[in-house]
Design an enzyme around this catalytic site. Structure first.
Site, PDB file in Angstrom:
ATOM      1  N   LYS A  42      28.573  80.216 -24.261  1.00 22.43           N
ATOM      2  CA  LYS A  42      28.861  81.568 -24.695  1.00 22.43           C
ATOM      3  C   LYS A  42      29.991  81.572 -25.715  1.00 22.43           C
ATOM      4  O   LYS A  42      30.170  82.524 -26.457  1.00 22.43           O
ATOM      5  CB  LYS A  42      29.293  82.420 -23.486  1.00 22.43           C
ATOM      6  N   GLU A  98      29.844  76.011 -33.114  1.00 22.19           N
ATOM      7  CA  GLU A  98      30.587  75.750 -31.878  1.00 22.19           C
ATOM      8  C   GLU A  98      31.927  76.461 -31.906  1.00 22.19           C
ATOM      9  O   GLU A  98      32.499  76.675 -32.977  1.00 22.19           O
ATOM     10  CB  GLU A  98      30.869  74.243 -31.774  1.00 22.19           C
ATOM     11  N   ASP A 102      36.176  69.174 -28.345  1.00 21.62           N
ATOM     12  CA  ASP A 102      37.230  68.545 -27.545  1.00 21.62           C
ATOM     13  C   ASP A 102      36.946  67.036 -27.502  1.00 21.62           C
ATOM     14  O   ASP A 102      37.291  66.303 -28.418  1.00 21.62           O
ATOM     15  CB  ASP A 102      37.219  69.199 -26.161  1.00 21.62           C
ATOM     16  N   LYS A 130      39.916  69.586 -31.698  1.00 21.38           N
ATOM     17  CA  LYS A 130      41.056  68.879 -31.088  1.00 21.38           C
ATOM     18  C   LYS A 130      40.894  67.398 -31.422  1.00 21.38           C
ATOM     19  O   LYS A 130      40.376  66.631 -30.603  1.00 21.38           O
ATOM     20  CB  LYS A 130      41.029  69.043 -29.565  1.00 21.38           C
ATOM     21  N   ASP A 158      36.898  80.963 -23.141  1.00 25.98           N
ATOM     22  CA  ASP A 158      37.251  81.549 -21.849  1.00 25.98           C
ATOM     23  C   ASP A 158      38.108  80.640 -20.986  1.00 25.98           C
ATOM     24  O   ASP A 158      38.218  79.438 -21.223  1.00 25.98           O
ATOM     25  CB  ASP A 158      35.984  81.839 -21.045  1.00 25.98           C
TER      26      ASP A 158
END
Ligand code: 5GP
Length: 178
Positions: A42, A98, A102, A130, A158
């Site tokens: 999401k 995206e 990560d 990142k 989130d």
């Protein structure tokens, strides 16, 4: 919600400026083509929504949902498709949209998965990256901002399904998730 944020990393204005630049770049790079933007749900939805409005060529949209971190803040490295794409991407130019890269494991999986469908090309567009957290070598074609290894929320991202509606990106106070 604001009280749970330790620090604002990217303001609403900074994000809008960057998304505009990314949209302009994609519009230039895909002139004469109709790329399929595949949003990873999401988290990618807020970014996709703003990005597409800054793209001036025709695009098509599709969505994919993958297993994510759940309510934790660490990558499991395990990727499972919860909702697959509907569009036939053979001979199409795919842009994966995206929220954040990560470890890079999700994108590695997606890249390999899409390649099985014989697309014309697959490129990656992420709002945040990142770089220090990458566990594999991954080529990202469009990056909004590079960030450190902190866990960030807002603008689609989130923690335990909350904070996605913050208009900026911030670092959550440690006591919220520890
Ligand atoms: P990767 O497979 O690259 O390790 O993880 C990518 C996914 O992990 C992202 O699409 C996002 O859902 C989640 N993720 C990674 N870092 C963060 C973060 O700092 N905050 C949030 N909210 N989600 C993250």
């Amino acid at each position: 919600m604001r009280n749970d944020i330790e620090k604002v990393l990217k303001t609403k204005e900074e994000i809008q400026d960057m998304v505009k630049l990314l949209g302009e770049q994609i519009s230039k790079d895909y002139i004469g083509k109709i790329p399929v933007l595949i949003c990873i749900l999401k988290g990618g939805i807020v970014f996709l929504s703003d990005l597409m409005k800054n793209i001036t060529i025709h695009v098509e949209l599709d969505f994919m949902s993958l297993s994510s971190y759940g309510d934790s803040t660490k990558s499991s490295g395990v990727v499972r498709i919860k909702k697959d794409i509907d569009v036939d991407i053979s001979n199409r130019d795919v842009i994966i949209v995206e929220d954040i890269v990560d470890s890079g494991l999700t994108l590695k999986y997606l890249d390999e998965y899409f390649m099985q469908h014989n697309p014309a090309s697959v490129k990656i567009c992420t709002l945040l990256d990142k770089p220090k957290a990458h566990k594999i070598d991954i080529k990202i074609d469009y990056t909004g901002f590079e960030v450190g290894n902190e866990f960030v929320v807002g603008y689609g991202l989130d923690y335990a399904q909350k904070y996605r509606n913050l208009p900026y990106i911030g670092i959550l106070k440690k006591e919220i998730y520890s």
